[in-house]
Enzyme design. Structure first.
Site, PDB file in Angstrom:
ATOM      1  N   HIS A  31       0.652  -1.096   0.084  1.00 39.51           N
ATOM      2  CA  HIS A  31      -0.016  -0.017   0.063  1.00 39.51           C
ATOM      3  C   HIS A  31       0.753   1.428   0.201  1.00 39.51           C
ATOM      4  CE1 HIS A  31       0.632   1.538   4.093  1.00 39.51           C
ATOM      5  NE2 HIS A  31       1.025   0.371   4.573  1.00 39.51           N
TER       6      HIS A  31
HETATM    7  N1  UDP Z   1      -3.626  -5.487   8.605  1.00 37.82           N
HETATM    8  C1  UDP Z   1      -4.901  -5.941   9.076  1.00 37.82           C
HETATM    9  N2  UDP Z   1      -5.655  -6.258   7.898  1.00 37.82           N
HETATM   10  C2  UDP Z   1      -5.113  -6.367   6.507  1.00 37.82           C
HETATM   11  C3  UDP Z   1      -3.737  -5.584   6.352  1.00 37.82           C
HETATM   12  C4  UDP Z   1      -3.146  -5.344   7.448  1.00 37.82           C
HETATM   13  O1  UDP Z   1      -5.382  -6.016  10.071  1.00 37.82           O
HETATM   14  O2  UDP Z   1      -5.785  -6.667   5.456  1.00 37.82           O
HETATM   15  C5  UDP Z   1      -2.905  -4.768   9.925  1.00 37.82           C
HETATM   16  C6  UDP Z   1      -1.700  -5.234   9.898  1.00 37.82           C
HETATM   17  O3  UDP Z   1      -1.669  -6.772  10.633  1.00 37.82           O
HETATM   18  C7  UDP Z   1      -0.885  -4.407  10.959  1.00 37.82           C
HETATM   19  C8  UDP Z   1      -1.472  -3.227  10.305  1.00 37.82           C
HETATM   20  O4  UDP Z   1      -2.691  -3.389   9.662  1.00 37.82           O
HETATM   21  O5  UDP Z   1      -0.979  -4.870  12.193  1.00 37.82           O
HETATM   22  C9  UDP Z   1      -0.541  -2.650   9.391  1.00 37.82           C
HETATM   23  O6  UDP Z   1      -1.046  -1.463   8.879  1.00 37.82           O
HETATM   24  P1  UDP Z   1      -0.783  -0.963   7.319  1.00 37.82           P
HETATM   25  O7  UDP Z   1       0.007  -1.883   6.495  1.00 37.82           O
HETATM   26  O8  UDP Z   1      -1.938  -0.394   6.739  1.00 37.82           O
HETATM   27  O9  UDP Z   1       0.058   0.411   7.886  1.00 37.82           O
HETATM   28  P2  UDP Z   1       1.835   0.574   8.109  1.00 37.82           P
HETATM   29  O10 UDP Z   1       2.200  -0.540   9.247  1.00 37.82           O
HETATM   30  O11 UDP Z   1       2.489   0.211   6.910  1.00 37.82           O
HETATM   31  O12 UDP Z   1       1.704   1.751   8.563  1.00 37.82           O
END
Ligand code: UDP
Length: 369
Positions: free
Chosen positions: A215
């Site tokens: 993403h």
């Molecule tokens: N996550 C979730 N469902 C999904 C994809 C990710 O619950 O379909 C959770 C994942 O386990 C983690 C968090 O969302 O705890 C990560 O968020 P994201 O990847 O959107 O953002 P980033 O961590 O890159 O800021």
């Protein structure tokens, strides 16, 4: 613990995106369970993520209280989104007169909360302070740098984060508390095993599939990079099942660039509720991602990770041999996912002891004395 204050310490917490709901869940639980009457937390949801499966399910499943304010601000460019947030959060802070504004991570909601509070002379507390990718093309990096610069309490998840801040001359108010995501992972790991039936529903078996997410704007907003990512997933799926819960923005861009053909063999699903996601992470043979949170959760589960970026803020996962930076060349991603050697056994705990949230709330409570 904070005691004996005439009125409860008032905290306005600003969240807006999926990873912030997850992080806030841990801290809010400590406040509710141990600081009743001592700390009053008002939750502001900016609306940055608004789809049910990116927002509401997390409030329901992680027992996060209903937000007092839902600003319903999403979409548009960074300027329009952040500008509208600034205006709306300023009204809330002026009305509520909090003792602290609490912000998480590195999104536009983080930056807006930080700027509003700093200009109104309300102290700012930043959870996940000090992370750096040293890549100024990432909107997240800009948000982090600016938020940290105006924060009064900087809660660092790692030693590396503390060092990053020191290099920028930021030492006051810096606390290495551990990573709230680790608290969350420990809290939910058994529940995920017991309650989630996602493996059965998707027809995959323990150790028999690759889990993928993508993403980051640097990957999704560039058609060439996005094609490398989805082509890599398609190639991996020729060898082993691939489960791909797709972020809404990624789905839109895959469609608009006509890249869906690469995903014909891939099990593409809607964004998953947290327990299902954790269950898949626990069981995947390899995780392929550009997410910050997912890289760490892979490490928490001791599942090898291939990161589709050129750098990471979570350098410990790479140093300990559990994470491979593969960039976005399809060959490198496929090779790393299918042929990477087993990661070394380690009992290192660079992300704390699962009590980061407790430390954060304690410091906040004492900080106002
Ligand atoms: N996550 C979730 N469902 C999904 C994809 C990710 O619950 O379909 C959770 C994942 O386990 C983690 C968090 O969302 O705890 C990560 O968020 P994201 O990847 O959107 O953002 P980033 O961590 O890159 O800021």
């Amino acid at each position: 613990m904070h005691t004996g204050s005439a009125r409860a310490l008032r905290i306005v917490t600003v969240v807006g995106a999926r990873p912030q709901f997850i992080k806030a869940a841990a801290v809010s639980r400590v406040i509710r369970d141990h600081y009743t009457g001592l700390i009053e937390e008002l939750l502001v949801h900016t609306g940055q993520h608004f789809d049910d499966n990116m927002s509401r399910v997390f409030f329901d499943d992680l027992d996060i209280p209903r937000p007092e304010y839902n600003l319903e601000i999403s979409g548009g460019g960074h300027g329009a989104m952040t500008g509208r947030m600034l205006e709306a959060i300023e009204t809330v802070v002026l009305d509520e007169k909090p003792d602290w504004v609490l912000i998480y991570g590195d999104t536009n909601s983080t930056l807006a909360g930080a700027l509003v509070a700093a200009k109104l002379h309300v102290p700012v507390a930043h959870v996940e302070a000090g992370l750096r990718s040293f890549n100024m093309r990432m909107p997240e990096e800009i948000n982090r740098l600016l938020a940290d610069r105006v924060s009064n309490l900087l809660f660092c998840p790692t030693e590396t984060a503390v060092r990053n801040l020191a290099r920028e001359g930021i030492c006051d108010g810096v606390h290495e508390v551990g990573d709230v995501m680790y608290d969350v992972a420990l809290y939910y790991r058994n529940r995920a095993r017991q309650e989630s039936s996602i493996l059965e529903r998707l027809g995959v078996v323990e150790g028999g599939f690759v889990l993928a997410t993508c993403h980051r704007a640097e990957n999704t907003d560039d058609a060439g990079r996005l094609e490398e990512v989805v082509a890599a997933l398609g190639l991996i799926a020729e060898a082993i099942p691939v489960v791909f819960p797709v972020h809404p923005r990624t789905r839109k861009l895959v469609d608009s660039h006509g890249l869906g053909r690469h995903l014909e063999r891939v099990t593409v699903v809607e964004p998953l509720p947290f327990l299902d996601m954790i269950r898949l992470e626990q069981s995947a043979r390899v995780i392929v991602t550009d997410s910050g949170g997912v890289q760490k959760e892979a490490f928490f589960c001791r599942v090898p990770c291939v990161t589709m970026r050129d750098e990471t803020e979570w350098v410990e996962t790479v140093e300990l041999g559990w994470n491979t930076l593969a960039g976005v060349s399809r060959e490198r991603i496929v090779l790393a996912a299918l042929e990477s050697p087993p990661a070394p056994d380690t009992d290192a705990t660079p992300y704390g002891d699962g009590r980061a949230s407790e430390r954060i709330v304690e410091i906040l409570a004492n900080g106002a004395d």
